[in-house]
Design a protein around this motif. Structure first.
Motif, PDB file in Angstrom:
ATOM      1  N   THR A  13       0.878  -1.237   0.021  1.00 11.55           N
ATOM      2  CA  THR A  13      -0.027   0.043   0.109  1.00 11.55           C
ATOM      3  C   THR A  13       0.734   1.252  -0.052  1.00 11.55           C
ATOM      4  OG1 THR A  13      -0.173  -0.001   2.297  1.00 11.55           O
ATOM      5  CG2 THR A  13      -2.073  -1.395   0.992  1.00 11.55           C
ATOM      6  N   LEU A  14       0.334   2.055  -0.766  1.00 13.03           N
ATOM      7  CA  LEU A  14       1.019   3.568  -0.794  1.00 13.03           C
ATOM      8  C   LEU A  14       0.216   4.635  -0.478  1.00 13.03           C
ATOM      9  CD1 LEU A  14       3.609   4.936  -1.866  1.00 13.03           C
ATOM     10  CD2 LEU A  14       2.619   5.021  -4.054  1.00 13.03           C
ATOM     11  N   ARG A  15       0.560   5.834   0.342  1.00  9.72           N
ATOM     12  CA  ARG A  15      -0.101   6.670   0.595  1.00  9.72           C
ATOM     13  C   ARG A  15       0.522   7.947   0.597  1.00  9.72           C
ATOM     14  NH1 ARG A  15      -2.674   7.113   6.502  1.00  9.72           N
ATOM     15  NH2 ARG A  15      -3.360   5.112   5.863  1.00  9.72           N
ATOM     16  N   ALA A  27      -8.976   2.853   6.261  1.00 11.64           N
ATOM     17  CA  ALA A  27      -7.619   3.353   5.448  1.00 11.64           C
ATOM     18  C   ALA A  27      -6.776   2.079   5.587  1.00 11.64           C
ATOM     19  CB  ALA A  27      -7.019   4.451   5.247  1.00 11.64           C
ATOM     20  N   ALA A  28      -5.800   1.446   4.751  1.00 15.37           N
ATOM     21  CA  ALA A  28      -4.603   0.579   5.030  1.00 15.37           C
ATOM     22  C   ALA A  28      -3.677   1.758   5.658  1.00 15.37           C
ATOM     23  CB  ALA A  28      -4.399   0.047   3.870  1.00 15.37           C
ATOM     24  N   GLU A  29      -2.789   0.904   6.296  1.00  9.36           N
ATOM     25  CA  GLU A  29      -1.687   1.789   6.774  1.00  9.36           C
ATOM     26  C   GLU A  29      -0.652   1.538   5.623  1.00  9.36           C
ATOM     27  OE1 GLU A  29      -1.005   3.257   9.607  1.00  9.36           O
ATOM     28  OE2 GLU A  29      -2.959   2.941  10.143  1.00  9.36           O
ATOM     29  N   PRO A  30       0.098   2.611   5.581  1.00 16.68           N
ATOM     30  CA  PRO A  30       1.299   2.658   4.274  1.00 16.68           C
ATOM     31  C   PRO A  30       2.280   1.388   4.681  1.00 16.68           C
ATOM     32  CG  PRO A  30       0.747   4.880   5.258  1.00 16.68           C
ATOM     33  CD  PRO A  30       0.124   4.160   6.197  1.00 16.68           C
ATOM     34  N   GLY A  31       2.816   0.727   3.430  1.00 19.68           N
ATOM     35  CA  GLY A  31       3.510  -0.171   3.389  1.00 19.68           C
ATOM     36  C   GLY A  31       2.884  -1.452   3.719  1.00 19.68           C
ATOM     37  N   GLU A  32       1.644  -2.011   4.095  1.00 18.13           N
ATOM     38  CA  GLU A  32       1.330  -3.071   4.086  1.00 18.13           C
ATOM     39  C   GLU A  32       1.425  -3.817   2.707  1.00 18.13           C
ATOM     40  OE1 GLU A  32      -2.469  -3.841   5.899  1.00 18.13           O
ATOM     41  OE2 GLU A  32      -2.517  -1.603   6.492  1.00 18.13           O
ATOM     42  N   TRP A  33       1.474  -5.300   2.819  1.00 15.74           N
ATOM     43  CA  TRP A  33       1.569  -5.924   1.655  1.00 15.74           C
ATOM     44  C   TRP A  33      -0.008  -5.962   1.310  1.00 15.74           C
ATOM     45  CZ3 TRP A  33       5.638  -6.659  -0.234  1.00 15.74           C
ATOM     46  CH2 TRP A  33       7.154  -6.533   0.139  1.00 15.74           C
ATOM     47  N   ALA A  34      -0.367  -5.991   0.013  1.00 15.39           N
ATOM     48  CA  ALA A  34      -1.703  -5.507  -0.680  1.00 15.39           C
ATOM     49  C   ALA A  34      -2.224  -6.725  -1.277  1.00 15.39           C
ATOM     50  CB  ALA A  34      -1.727  -4.349  -1.302  1.00 15.39           C
ATOM     51  N   VAL A  35      -3.623  -6.781  -1.451  1.00 13.65           N
ATOM     52  CA  VAL A  35      -4.184  -7.704  -2.700  1.00 13.65           C
ATOM     53  C   VAL A  35      -5.167  -6.892  -3.416  1.00 13.65           C
ATOM     54  CG1 VAL A  35      -3.566  -9.972  -1.357  1.00 13.65           C
ATOM     55  CG2 VAL A  35      -5.800  -8.712  -0.865  1.00 13.65           C
ATOM     56  N   THR A  36      -5.887  -7.214  -4.228  1.00 12.03           N
ATOM     57  CA  THR A  36      -6.918  -6.599  -5.056  1.00 12.03           C
ATOM     58  C   THR A  36      -8.253  -6.291  -4.092  1.00 12.03           C
ATOM     59  OG1 THR A  36      -7.896  -8.567  -6.204  1.00 12.03           O
ATOM     60  CG2 THR A  36      -6.124  -7.112  -7.144  1.00 12.03           C
ATOM     61  N   GLY A  37      -8.153  -7.529  -3.444  1.00 12.24           N
ATOM     62  CA  GLY A  37      -9.644  -7.340  -2.119  1.00 12.24           C
ATOM     63  C   GLY A  37     -11.064  -7.664  -2.848  1.00 12.24           C
ATOM     64  N   SER A  38     -11.150  -8.043  -3.986  1.00 13.40           N
ATOM     65  CA  SER A  38     -12.454  -8.307  -4.532  1.00 13.40           C
ATOM     66  C   SER A  38     -13.172  -9.095  -3.959  1.00 13.40           C
ATOM     67  CB  SER A  38     -12.522  -8.618  -6.079  1.00 13.40           C
ATOM     68  OG  SER A  38     -11.873  -7.396  -6.967  1.00 13.40           O
ATOM     69  N   PHE A  39     -12.826 -10.121  -3.245  1.00 16.25           N
ATOM     70  CA  PHE A  39     -13.227 -11.218  -2.668  1.00 16.25           C
ATOM     71  C   PHE A  39     -14.294 -10.727  -1.485  1.00 16.25           C
ATOM     72  CE2 PHE A  39      -9.332 -10.809  -0.465  1.00 16.25           C
ATOM     73  CZ  PHE A  39      -9.704 -10.669   0.874  1.00 16.25           C
ATOM     74  N   GLY A  68      -7.829  -2.718   5.550  1.00 19.58           N
ATOM     75  CA  GLY A  68      -8.091  -1.376   5.125  1.00 19.58           C
ATOM     76  C   GLY A  68      -7.709  -1.208   3.703  1.00 19.58           C
ATOM     77  N   PHE A  69      -8.205  -0.062   3.239  1.00 20.28           N
ATOM     78  CA  PHE A  69      -8.167   0.435   1.628  1.00 20.28           C
ATOM     79  C   PHE A  69      -7.209   1.136   1.273  1.00 20.28           C
ATOM     80  CE2 PHE A  69     -12.390  -1.585   2.453  1.00 20.28           C
ATOM     81  CZ  PHE A  69     -12.516  -2.645   1.376  1.00 20.28           C
ATOM     82  N   SER A  70      -6.737   1.031  -0.005  1.00 21.67           N
ATOM     83  CA  SER A  70      -5.437   1.976  -0.404  1.00 21.67           C
ATOM     84  C   SER A  70      -5.905   2.087  -1.817  1.00 21.67           C
ATOM     85  CB  SER A  70      -4.204   1.405  -0.209  1.00 21.67           C
ATOM     86  OG  SER A  70      -3.121   2.283  -0.692  1.00 21.67           O
ATOM     87  N   THR A  71      -5.888   3.520  -2.133  1.00 21.93           N
ATOM     88  CA  THR A  71      -5.881   3.827  -3.737  1.00 21.93           C
ATOM     89  C   THR A  71      -4.959   3.301  -4.406  1.00 21.93           C
ATOM     90  OG1 THR A  71      -7.309   5.725  -3.013  1.00 21.93           O
ATOM     91  CG2 THR A  71      -6.348   5.601  -5.449  1.00 21.93           C
ATOM     92  N   LEU A  72      -3.676   3.260  -3.998  1.00 18.84           N
ATOM     93  CA  LEU A  72      -2.333   3.086  -4.827  1.00 18.84           C
ATOM     94  C   LEU A  72      -1.566   1.853  -4.004  1.00 18.84           C
ATOM     95  CD1 LEU A  72      -1.219   6.681  -5.523  1.00 18.84           C
ATOM     96  CD2 LEU A  72      -2.340   5.242  -7.073  1.00 18.84           C
ATOM     97  N   VAL A  73      -1.122   1.039  -4.869  1.00 19.13           N
ATOM     98  CA  VAL A  73       0.027   0.299  -4.390  1.00 19.13           C
ATOM     99  C   VAL A  73       1.268   0.412  -5.106  1.00 19.13           C
ATOM    100  CG1 VAL A  73      -1.574  -1.596  -3.560  1.00 19.13           C
ATOM    101  CG2 VAL A  73      -0.721  -1.790  -6.004  1.00 19.13           C
TER     102      VAL A  73
END
Length: 192
Positions: A13-15, A27-39, A68-73
């Motif tokens: 994740t990138l903020r 909101a996701a914390e900056p620097g978390e590993w991320a997935v698309t999350g569609s599930f 949490g959610f992030s607009t950018l990765v």
């Protein structure tokens, strides 16, 4: 390969500004590993989503630690140990929050989500990716865009550091003024 060696790439994740904390309920914390999350939206009535839930559906990657959610990765190197920790974090949420029947099923689902996320990382490390999620004929569709750094001097009047490049050749190129956003200009504002 030892546990600390790099085994591949995963999105983090990138903020760039505080907007994710306003746009999403969590909101996701900056620097978390991320997935698309569609599930997270498989059982949702997508036509009934409003406000922050709709924003999360349309553009939110999901941090595996916080859900949490992030607009950018950003595409990042990931060691075997980091990848396994991401699977464990996501599996815990799948079991505790989403009701997976057991740890094995939760780990299998988490591994699959991590693999999908890894498949997005066939880009150079440091590439920034945005997503647009939509519903098409009862199915969830995901489209991804890559933010590329502009060459020095490419846009001297606007001082933009990045621009969007469409992954679909049919659409027009979109541009984002990230430098303006970082300097406090409202989204969509034109700079002279």
């Amino acid at each position: 390969m030892t546990k600390t060696q790099t085994s591949g790439k995963l999105p983090r994740t990138l903020r760039l500004d505080p907007s994710d904390t306003f746009v999403f309920a969590q909101a996701a914390e900056p620097g978390e590993w991320a997935v698309t999350g569609s599930f997270l939206f498989f059982d949702a009535d997508l036509s009934a989503l409003t406000g922050k839930d709709r924003a999360a559906f349309r553009s939110g990657f999901v941090g595996v630690r916080s859900l949490g959610f992030s607009t950018l990765v950003v595409v990042s190197e990931a060691s075997d140990a980091e990848r396994e920790a991401a699977v464990e974090d996501l599996a815990r949420h799948i079991r505790e929050r989403l009701g997976a029947p057991d740890r094995e099923a939760a780990c299998a689902a988490a591994r699959e989500e991590i693999e999908v996320a890894a498949s997005l990382c066939n880009l150079p490390v440091g590439s920034v990716v945005a997503m647009h999620r939509s519903e098409r004929d009862g199915e969830i569709a995901e489209e991804f865009r890559t933010l590329h750094q502009r060459a020095p001097g490419a846009d001297p009047l606007h001082g933009r550091a990045f621009h969007f490049v469409e992954t679909d050749e049919d659409g027009p190129e979109e541009q984002a003024d990230l430098l303006g956003l970082l300097n406090g200009a409202p989204a969509g504002a034109k700079r002279a």
